[in-house]
Design a protein around this motif. Structure first.
Motif, PDB file in Angstrom:
ATOM      1  N   VAL A 135      21.971 -65.427 -47.966  1.00  0.00           N
ATOM      2  CA  VAL A 135      20.946 -65.008 -47.013  1.00  0.00           C
ATOM      3  C   VAL A 135      19.645 -64.675 -47.737  1.00  0.00           C
ATOM      4  N   CYS A 136      19.739 -64.133 -48.957  1.00  0.00           N
ATOM      5  CA  CYS A 136      18.530 -63.905 -49.753  1.00  0.00           C
ATOM      6  C   CYS A 136      17.805 -65.226 -50.006  1.00  0.00           C
ATOM      7  N   GLY A 137      18.576 -66.276 -50.237  1.00  0.00           N
ATOM      8  CA  GLY A 137      17.978 -67.601 -50.423  1.00  0.00           C
ATOM      9  C   GLY A 137      17.282 -68.079 -49.170  1.00  0.00           C
ATOM     10  N   VAL A 138      17.876 -67.834 -48.021  1.00  0.00           N
ATOM     11  CA  VAL A 138      17.242 -68.202 -46.749  1.00  0.00           C
ATOM     12  C   VAL A 138      15.956 -67.408 -46.570  1.00  0.00           C
ATOM     13  N   GLY A 139      16.012 -66.108 -46.868  1.00  0.00           N
ATOM     14  CA  GLY A 139      14.810 -65.280 -46.752  1.00  0.00           C
ATOM     15  C   GLY A 139      13.703 -65.766 -47.667  1.00  0.00           C
ATOM     16  N   TYR A 140      14.059 -66.140 -48.881  1.00  0.00           N
ATOM     17  CA  TYR A 140      13.065 -66.659 -49.824  1.00  0.00           C
ATOM     18  C   TYR A 140      12.472 -67.966 -49.317  1.00  0.00           C
ATOM     19  N   ALA A 141      13.323 -68.879 -48.890  1.00  0.00           N
ATOM     20  CA  ALA A 141      12.836 -70.163 -48.390  1.00  0.00           C
ATOM     21  C   ALA A 141      11.930 -69.979 -47.178  1.00  0.00           C
ATOM     22  N   ALA A 142      12.303 -69.059 -46.296  1.00  0.00           N
ATOM     23  CA  ALA A 142      11.497 -68.835 -45.096  1.00  0.00           C
ATOM     24  C   ALA A 142      10.126 -68.261 -45.452  1.00  0.00           C
ATOM     25  N   ARG A 143      10.064 -67.424 -46.486  1.00  0.00           N
ATOM     26  CA  ARG A 143       8.767 -66.843 -46.880  1.00  0.00           C
ATOM     27  C   ARG A 143       7.840 -67.885 -47.502  1.00  0.00           C
ATOM     28  N   ILE A 144       8.392 -68.861 -48.217  1.00  0.00           N
ATOM     29  CA  ILE A 144       7.519 -69.825 -48.908  1.00  0.00           C
ATOM     30  C   ILE A 144       7.306 -71.112 -48.124  1.00  0.00           C
ATOM     31  N   ALA A 145       8.086 -71.348 -47.076  1.00  0.00           N
ATOM     32  CA  ALA A 145       7.968 -72.586 -46.304  1.00  0.00           C
ATOM     33  C   ALA A 145       6.983 -72.365 -45.162  1.00  0.00           C
ATOM     34  N   TYR A 146       5.771 -72.682 -45.407  1.00  0.00           N
ATOM     35  CA  TYR A 146       4.717 -72.466 -44.432  1.00  0.00           C
ATOM     36  C   TYR A 146       4.979 -73.287 -43.171  1.00  0.00           C
ATOM     37  N   GLY A 147       5.099 -72.585 -42.065  1.00  0.00           N
ATOM     38  CA  GLY A 147       5.239 -73.257 -40.788  1.00  0.00           C
ATOM     39  C   GLY A 147       6.666 -73.594 -40.384  1.00  0.00           C
ATOM     40  N   THR A 148       7.610 -73.549 -41.318  1.00  0.00           N
ATOM     41  CA  THR A 148       8.998 -73.827 -40.963  1.00  0.00           C
ATOM     42  C   THR A 148       9.629 -72.527 -40.507  1.00  0.00           C
ATOM     43  N   PRO A 149      10.174 -72.500 -39.307  1.00  0.00           N
ATOM     44  CA  PRO A 149      10.751 -71.233 -38.839  1.00  0.00           C
ATOM     45  C   PRO A 149      12.013 -70.856 -39.627  1.00  0.00           C
ATOM     46  N   ALA A 150      12.131 -69.574 -39.903  1.00  0.00           N
ATOM     47  CA  ALA A 150      13.287 -69.067 -40.640  1.00  0.00           C
ATOM     48  C   ALA A 150      14.572 -69.396 -39.904  1.00  0.00           C
ATOM     49  N   ASP A 151      14.491 -69.478 -38.579  1.00  0.00           N
ATOM     50  CA  ASP A 151      15.694 -69.721 -37.798  1.00  0.00           C
ATOM     51  C   ASP A 151      16.344 -71.058 -38.156  1.00  0.00           C
ATOM     52  N   LEU A 152      15.546 -72.056 -38.529  1.00  0.00           N
ATOM     53  CA  LEU A 152      16.113 -73.348 -38.923  1.00  0.00           C
ATOM     54  C   LEU A 152      17.020 -73.172 -40.143  1.00  0.00           C
ATOM     55  N   TYR A 153      16.519 -72.501 -41.181  1.00  0.00           N
ATOM     56  CA  TYR A 153      17.311 -72.308 -42.390  1.00  0.00           C
ATOM     57  C   TYR A 153      18.541 -71.448 -42.117  1.00  0.00           C
ATOM     58  N   LEU A 154      18.351 -70.418 -41.316  1.00  0.00           N
ATOM     59  CA  LEU A 154      19.471 -69.550 -40.987  1.00  0.00           C
ATOM     60  C   LEU A 154      20.523 -70.300 -40.186  1.00  0.00           C
ATOM     61  N   ARG A 155      20.099 -71.147 -39.271  1.00  0.00           N
ATOM     62  CA  ARG A 155      21.041 -71.929 -38.464  1.00  0.00           C
ATOM     63  C   ARG A 155      21.870 -72.844 -39.361  1.00  0.00           C
ATOM     64  N   VAL A 156      21.251 -73.460 -40.366  1.00  0.00           N
ATOM     65  CA  VAL A 156      21.989 -74.321 -41.295  1.00  0.00           C
ATOM     66  C   VAL A 156      23.043 -73.486 -42.041  1.00  0.00           C
ATOM     67  N   LEU A 157      22.658 -72.296 -42.496  1.00  0.00           N
ATOM     68  CA  LEU A 157      23.607 -71.429 -43.182  1.00  0.00           C
ATOM     69  C   LEU A 157      24.739 -71.020 -42.244  1.00  0.00           C
TER      70      LEU A 157
END
Length: 189
Positions: free
Chosen positions: A157-179
């Protein structure tokens, strides 16, 4: 002085609150590590005062993360009573990602094992214990895979949080849903 314990004198407490507020601003604008000279200048104190309150960068980071971490623990505790074990797991995961995005520094505290303050280590241990319990319930219900433990999940989840902070415009929910989809037990398992 312990890093997460407030000072006893009112003036010292005011300085600590000011230092934490300015450190959060610096963390958001400049990232890690928070430069103590910059922090002292912004807070209007000497650098020695910063070091008296927070002897290391890690102690400062843990102090900044303490309040959001307590919020995460409160939500995790409340999730124990959720009747649907999968919903309980998802609720904790979503809360952790939200806090990591909203509060810079939380991810760094959650992702490491070397804690300076015993309260930080105790909060992590409690979060892992609650998450393990939630995962066990979800496993018994046939909803989650068998090979992921709470500590693994915290890091993922820390990885998802990191990716969401640096991925401009990509919603965090997408990464979390994949996880989350990857945590589900596959049909027929």
């Amino acid at each position: 002085m312990a890093t997460n314990e407030p000072p006893r004198r009112a003036d010292s407490l005011r300085i600590r609150v000011k230092l934490l507020a300015e450190a959060r601003h610096l963390l958001e604008s400049a990232g890690l590590p928070v430069q103590y000279n910059d922090l002292a200048r912004r807070a209007g104190v000497g650098v020695g005062t910063v070091y008296r309150h927070f002897p290391t960068s890690r102690s400062l980071l843990e102090a900044m993360a303490a309040e959001p971490f307590r919020e995460l623990l409160d939500l995790a505790r409340a999730s124990i009573d959720e009747p649907d074990p999968w919903e309980a797991v998802e609720r904790v995961l979503r809360a952790q990602v939200r806090l990591e995005i909203e509060h810079a520094g939380v991810r760094e505290v959650l992702a490491t094992t070397a804690d300076e303050h015993p309260d930080t280590a105790a909060m992590k241990a409690e979060l892992d214990q609650i998450t393990d319990g939630l995962l066990s319930r979800a496993r018994r219900a046939g909803r989650v895979r068998d090979d992921v433990e709470a500590a693994d999940l915290r890091l993922l989840v820390c990885g998802v949080g990191y990716a969401a902070r640096i991925a401009y415009g990509t919603p965090a929910d997408l990464y979390l849903r994949v996880l989350i989809d990857g945590l589900r037990r596959a049909p027929g398992e």
